[in-house]
Design an enzyme around this catalytic site. Structure first.
Site, mmCIF file in Angstrom:
data_model
loop_
_atom_site.group_PDB
_atom_site.id
_atom_site.type_symbol
_atom_site.label_atom_id
_atom_site.label_comp_id
_atom_site.label_asym_id
_atom_site.label_seq_id
_atom_site.Cartn_x
_atom_site.Cartn_y
_atom_site.Cartn_z
ATOM 1 C CD GLU A 150 -3.686 -5.818 3.900
ATOM 2 O OE1 GLU A 150 -4.477 -5.126 4.253
ATOM 3 O OE2 GLU A 150 -2.491 -5.728 3.955
ATOM 4 C CD GLU A 165 -2.792 -0.998 2.272
ATOM 5 O OE1 GLU A 165 -2.955 -0.267 3.175
ATOM 6 O OE2 GLU A 165 -3.937 -1.751 2.172
HETATM 7 C C1 FCB Z 1 -4.639 -1.973 5.807
HETATM 8 C C2 FCB Z 1 -3.176 -2.474 6.320
HETATM 9 C C3 FCB Z 1 -3.303 -3.628 7.241
HETATM 10 C C4 FCB Z 1 -4.388 -3.401 8.043
HETATM 11 C C5 FCB Z 1 -5.586 -3.313 7.376
HETATM 12 C C6 FCB Z 1 -6.896 -3.289 8.193
HETATM 13 O O1 FCB Z 1 -4.516 -0.797 4.932
HETATM 14 O O2 FCB Z 1 -2.464 -2.991 5.016
HETATM 15 O O3 FCB Z 1 -2.117 -3.650 7.676
HETATM 16 O O4 FCB Z 1 -4.207 -2.557 8.921
HETATM 17 O O5 FCB Z 1 -5.452 -2.460 6.571
#
Ligand code: FCB
Length: 455
Positions: free
Chosen positions: A351, A171
């Protein structure tokens, strides 16, 4: 939409299912065995920046409990585990000597995954930059780029033969914008020009690291992870449409296009004016290197208006404990749009998950909202695949409740509950559901259930 029963649907047999974590959020052991400080260790000491005034010193004690945690991962029956390396644990100052004890930990961890039949998905930078590099300007300083490339090559040299996948940065938008523009994340800088320069150095270090690791003969799949959202305009008004175009440019196209097209979007460059990045000849070519995969982290959509900020309640959708709108169809829209607008490498959803308060009763942890959230987003992923997008894997964020950055420990994303007083882990209903879902997937492919380790 997307509450369809996905239990009877078969994903491709080679689809990768996983769970994800990151080093700073779970490891603890902040100064054990020669680990140097990171910018998140420092940031947590700034009064008022972490909601519950907590830090990562203990976290989930994963540094000590890693073997039990890997047993937990294996018990879910997933194929893969996404984790990150803490750069200052393996190189205290971010340059110079590497720390053998730090590398020994990750060797144990990776070998532990392989012993349990789990594919290691390694992330090099999940935000915990060595403090010593920040003291010299951190990601704003172009000199951090060759330091990252050296670090990446050393990791690839030691672990590259055993990991399935290497992601350079997690990110870049968060590092750039939350770390350097709004300053709500480490290192807490507030300058748009800095944020833009940071993003450029992240892209450049990504491309140069991939090229260097490949030149060394590392065969792992290599890519990067972006947090992306579809951007909707709050209304059809010209002003809202223009605001949405700007937000999409700054939040999505600015991150995707240098990597996939080797150029920054012209309209955003124009919007930036004097804050445009300093780009040296050759940089854009060095950034655009072939990706074996693109990781997409998806949590919610974004709705933009030119006037008053859009009220999240307007959508009438469920809202998570983070105050984020639950909007699974946004994941389909996002993937289909990326597929339409770009030539994509295979996508992994690296994620996806949600913070909700759990109900703990008699050693059971009821978290129906999280379970539904995950099921609906898996269905949304499948819908994008039906519309022609190649998605090769899906990872739940997160294996464990953990240190949720500036929200501290109060926001729980785990499918496994962590009792921070005892460090006990308890599978939540969402974990049991995920395990059963994966068992059914295997059954549909005629594979014997492999989640042998019962807990
Ligand atoms: C993302 C992050 C991860 C976590 C989630 C909820 O932005 O990569 O580490 O904090 O959000």
């Amino acid at each position: 939409m997307f509450n369809a029963d996905i239990s009877k649907t078969a994903f491709p047999a080679d689809f990768t299912w996983g769970v994800a974590t990151s080093a700073f959020q779970i490891e603890g052991a902040a100064d054990t065995d020669g680990k140097g400080p990171s910018i998140w260790d420092d940031f947590c000491r700034v009064p008022g920046v972490i909601a519950d005034a907590s830090d990562g010193r203990q976290a989930c004690e994963h540094y000590q409990r890693w073997a039990d945690d890997l047993d937990l991962v294996a018990s879910l029956g997933v194929d893969a585990y996404r984790f990150s390396i803490s750069w200052p644990r393996v190189q205290a100052l971010g340059s110079g000597a590497f720390n053998e004890a730090g590398f020994a930990f990750y060797e144990r961890l990776v070998d532990g995954m392989l012993a349990r039949g789990l594919k290691p998905f390694l992330t090099l930078n999940h935000w915990d930059l060595p403090s010593a590099l920040q003291a010299k300007g951190g990601w704003e300083n172009r000199d951090t780029v060759p330091c990252f490339v050296d670090y990446a090559c050393e990791v690839a040299r030691r672990l590259g033969d055993r990991v399935a996948s290497i992601c350079t940065h997690n990110e870049p938008w968060v590092i750039a914008v939350l770390g350097h523009e709004s300053g709500i994340f480490a290192p807490g800088i507030k300058s748009r020009a800095a944020a833009i320069q940071v993003a450029h150095h992240l892209f450049l270090s990504h491309g140069l690291a991939l090229t260097a690791m490949r030149a060394q003969g590392c065969k792992a799949d290599m890519g990067i992870v972006l947090n992306l959202s579809p951007i909707d305009a709050a209304t059809d008004s010209a002003a809202d449409q223009a605001a949405a175009r700007r937000a999409d440019g700054a939040g999505l196209r600015w991150y995707v296009e240098p990597l996939l097209k080797g150029e920054y979007p012209a309209d955003v460059l124009q919007d930036l004016g004097a804050d445009a990045p300093r780009v040296l000849p050759g940089d854009m070519g060095n950034i655009k290197v072939p990706l074996d995969f693109l990781g997409v982290n998806y949590y919610m959509r974004s709705v933009v208006s030119a006037g008053e900020p859009w009220d999240i309640k307007t959508g009438g959708n469920e809202i998570t404990d983070m105050g984020w709108e639950v909007y699974p169809q946004g994941l389909t829209e996002l993937l289909v749009r990326l597929h339409r607008d770009y030539t994509l490498p295979p996508i992994f959803i690296t994620e996806n998950g949600a913070a909700f308060q759990d109900e703990v009763l008699d050693r059971q942890v009821h978290d129906g909202q999280r379970q539904r959230y995950i099921a609906r987003h898996i269905a949304a992923t499948l819908e994008a695949m039906r519309q022609g997008v190649r998605v090769d894997g899906y990872f739940v964020w997160s294996l464990l409740d953990n240190f949720e950055w500036s929200s501290g420990y109060a926001k729980r994303f785990g499918i496994v509950r962590v009792d921070y007083d005892t460090q006990q882990r308890m599978l939540k209903d969402s974990a049991l559901w995920y395990r059963d879902f994966l068992d059914r997937q295997r059954a549909q492919h005629g594979v014997q259930a492999t989640s042998a380790l019962e807990i």
